[in-house]
Motif scaffolding. Structure first.
Motif, mmCIF file in Angstrom:
data_model
loop_
_atom_site.group_PDB
_atom_site.id
_atom_site.type_symbol
_atom_site.label_atom_id
_atom_site.label_comp_id
_atom_site.label_asym_id
_atom_site.label_seq_id
_atom_site.Cartn_x
_atom_site.Cartn_y
_atom_site.Cartn_z
ATOM 1 N N VAL A 51 1.768 -3.140 21.586
ATOM 2 C CA VAL A 51 2.645 -2.271 20.818
ATOM 3 C C VAL A 51 2.980 -2.916 19.473
ATOM 4 C CG1 VAL A 51 4.927 -1.179 20.754
ATOM 5 C CG2 VAL A 51 3.556 -1.080 22.848
ATOM 6 N N SER A 52 3.195 -4.220 19.481
ATOM 7 C CA SER A 52 3.449 -4.941 18.230
ATOM 8 C C SER A 52 2.252 -4.812 17.284
ATOM 9 C CB SER A 52 3.743 -6.408 18.525
ATOM 10 O OG SER A 52 3.957 -7.114 17.344
ATOM 11 N N GLN A 53 1.053 -4.894 17.835
ATOM 12 C CA GLN A 53 -0.157 -4.737 17.029
ATOM 13 C C GLN A 53 -0.228 -3.325 16.443
ATOM 14 O OE1 GLN A 53 -3.981 -4.738 19.115
ATOM 15 N NE2 GLN A 53 -4.799 -6.064 17.517
ATOM 16 N N TRP A 54 0.164 -2.317 17.208
ATOM 17 C CA TRP A 54 0.205 -0.934 16.734
ATOM 18 C C TRP A 54 1.055 -0.826 15.461
ATOM 19 C CZ3 TRP A 54 -1.436 4.069 17.389
ATOM 20 C CH2 TRP A 54 -0.588 5.081 16.977
ATOM 21 N N PHE A 55 2.282 -1.371 15.523
ATOM 22 C CA PHE A 55 3.170 -1.303 14.360
ATOM 23 C C PHE A 55 2.627 -2.129 13.192
ATOM 24 C CE2 PHE A 55 6.227 0.166 17.546
ATOM 25 C CZ PHE A 55 6.809 1.217 16.864
ATOM 26 N N ASP A 56 2.071 -3.275 13.475
ATOM 27 C CA ASP A 56 1.511 -4.133 12.430
ATOM 28 C C ASP A 56 0.367 -3.426 11.699
ATOM 29 O OD1 ASP A 56 1.280 -6.792 11.093
ATOM 30 O OD2 ASP A 56 -0.693 -6.773 12.078
ATOM 31 N N TRP B 14 -0.090 -0.222 11.397
ATOM 32 C CA TRP B 14 0.462 0.860 10.582
ATOM 33 C C TRP B 14 1.092 0.328 9.311
ATOM 34 C CZ3 TRP B 14 -0.982 5.462 10.281
ATOM 35 C CH2 TRP B 14 -1.405 6.180 11.397
ATOM 36 N N GLU B 15 1.848 -0.756 9.403
ATOM 37 C CA GLU B 15 2.485 -1.300 8.201
ATOM 38 C C GLU B 15 1.452 -1.780 7.177
ATOM 39 O OE1 GLU B 15 5.500 -4.179 9.324
ATOM 40 O OE2 GLU B 15 6.997 -2.577 9.404
ATOM 41 N N LYS B 16 0.295 -2.215 7.651
ATOM 42 C CA LYS B 16 -0.774 -2.679 6.760
ATOM 43 C C LYS B 16 -1.691 -1.541 6.319
ATOM 44 C CE LYS B 16 -0.788 -7.352 8.566
ATOM 45 N NZ LYS B 16 -1.454 -8.318 9.437
ATOM 46 N N GLY B 17 -1.486 -0.334 6.861
ATOM 47 C CA GLY B 17 -2.345 0.793 6.515
ATOM 48 C C GLY B 17 -3.711 0.738 7.173
ATOM 49 N N ASP B 18 -3.842 -0.082 8.207
ATOM 50 C CA ASP B 18 -5.129 -0.308 8.880
ATOM 51 C C ASP B 18 -5.309 0.663 10.053
ATOM 52 O OD1 ASP B 18 -7.534 -1.412 9.646
ATOM 53 O OD2 ASP B 18 -6.637 -3.219 10.521
ATOM 54 N N PHE B 19 -5.198 1.971 9.784
ATOM 55 C CA PHE B 19 -5.261 2.964 10.845
ATOM 56 C C PHE B 19 -6.650 3.097 11.478
ATOM 57 C CE2 PHE B 19 -6.171 5.266 6.969
ATOM 58 C CZ PHE B 19 -7.189 6.145 7.321
ATOM 59 N N LEU B 20 -7.676 2.598 10.824
ATOM 60 C CA LEU B 20 -9.024 2.662 11.406
ATOM 61 C C LEU B 20 -9.191 1.678 12.558
ATOM 62 C CD1 LEU B 20 -11.179 2.968 8.158
ATOM 63 C CD2 LEU B 20 -10.523 4.792 9.750
ATOM 64 N N ASN B 21 -8.303 0.693 12.647
ATOM 65 C CA ASN B 21 -8.401 -0.326 13.695
ATOM 66 C C ASN B 21 -7.201 -0.330 14.627
ATOM 67 O OD1 ASN B 21 -10.955 -1.622 12.934
ATOM 68 N ND2 ASN B 21 -9.851 -2.053 11.043
ATOM 69 N N ASP C 133 -0.792 10.439 2.661
ATOM 70 C CA ASP C 133 0.522 10.392 2.010
ATOM 71 C C ASP C 133 1.664 10.546 3.009
ATOM 72 O OD1 ASP C 133 -0.339 13.105 2.380
ATOM 73 O OD2 ASP C 133 1.200 13.773 0.966
ATOM 74 N N LYS C 134 1.407 11.173 4.137
ATOM 75 C CA LYS C 134 2.440 11.375 5.149
ATOM 76 C C LYS C 134 2.429 10.293 6.226
ATOM 77 C CE LYS C 134 2.215 16.293 4.349
ATOM 78 N NZ LYS C 134 1.071 16.295 3.465
ATOM 79 N N PHE C 135 1.320 9.560 6.354
ATOM 80 C CA PHE C 135 1.183 8.591 7.440
ATOM 81 C C PHE C 135 1.269 7.132 7.010
ATOM 82 C CE2 PHE C 135 -0.589 12.283 9.593
ATOM 83 C CZ PHE C 135 -0.192 12.100 10.906
ATOM 84 N N LEU C 136 0.954 6.840 5.768
ATOM 85 C CA LEU C 136 0.863 5.433 5.355
ATOM 86 C C LEU C 136 2.077 4.985 4.551
ATOM 87 C CD1 LEU C 136 -2.915 5.228 4.417
ATOM 88 C CD2 LEU C 136 -1.809 4.790 6.617
ATOM 89 N N ASP C 137 2.133 3.676 4.308
ATOM 90 C CA ASP C 137 3.188 3.041 3.507
ATOM 91 C C ASP C 137 4.559 3.075 4.184
ATOM 92 O OD1 ASP C 137 1.367 2.398 1.455
ATOM 93 O OD2 ASP C 137 1.548 4.434 0.663
ATOM 94 N N TYR C 138 4.565 2.891 5.498
ATOM 95 C CA TYR C 138 5.818 2.830 6.251
ATOM 96 C C TYR C 138 6.195 1.388 6.555
ATOM 97 C CZ TYR C 138 6.278 7.796 7.310
ATOM 98 O OH TYR C 138 6.471 9.139 7.211
ATOM 99 N N VAL C 139 7.492 1.182 6.679
ATOM 100 C CA VAL C 139 8.071 -0.045 7.206
ATOM 101 C C VAL C 139 8.872 0.389 8.426
ATOM 102 C CG1 VAL C 139 9.684 -1.938 6.774
ATOM 103 C CG2 VAL C 139 8.172 -1.144 4.948
#
Length: 120
Positions: free
Chosen positions: A7-12, A14-21, A52-58
């Protein structure tokens, strides 16, 4: 890798914008107030089309409960200075990957007939 790390990896990611992995299975299913997305490909394609709706989150994690194959996390997602969303999510894992997520959050204004009235 344990579920807490997954789960921590999931959030990490997303915060890095690495949704392909993202650590999700091929038959990943995501359910939210917007509906259900079936399959990793469909999920990734949706993110690509709506970056624009999915990336750049903290993410600010408030609470988390972990079991052997499921977890619940309550957090606030912040995107830029003007948008934040309070979320509770259930994560279900199998074979070292996230197989399913069920998200709960408010997506709009409260209808007048559902407003809680002041009792004064």
């Amino acid at each position: 890798m344990g579920l807490k790390e997954l789960v921590s990896q999931w959030f990490d990611k997303w915060e890095k914008g690495d949704f392909l992995n993202l650590p999700i299975s091929e038959d990943f299913k995501h359910t939210s107030p917007f509906g259900t997305i079936d399959g990793k490909k469909a999920y990734v394609d949706l993110v690509k089309a709506n970056k624009d709706k999915f990336l750049d989150y903290v993410f600010e994690i408030h609470d988390a409960i972990y079991d052997s194959d499921k977890a619940c996390v309550r957090y606030t997602a912040k995107q830029g200075p003007d948008f934040s969303l309070d979320v509770s999510e259930w994560y279900y894992a199998k074979d070292g990957l996230i197989e399913k997520i069920v998200s709960y959050y408010h997506i709009g204004e409260i209808r007048e007939e559902r407003e809680i009235k002041n009792y004064e």
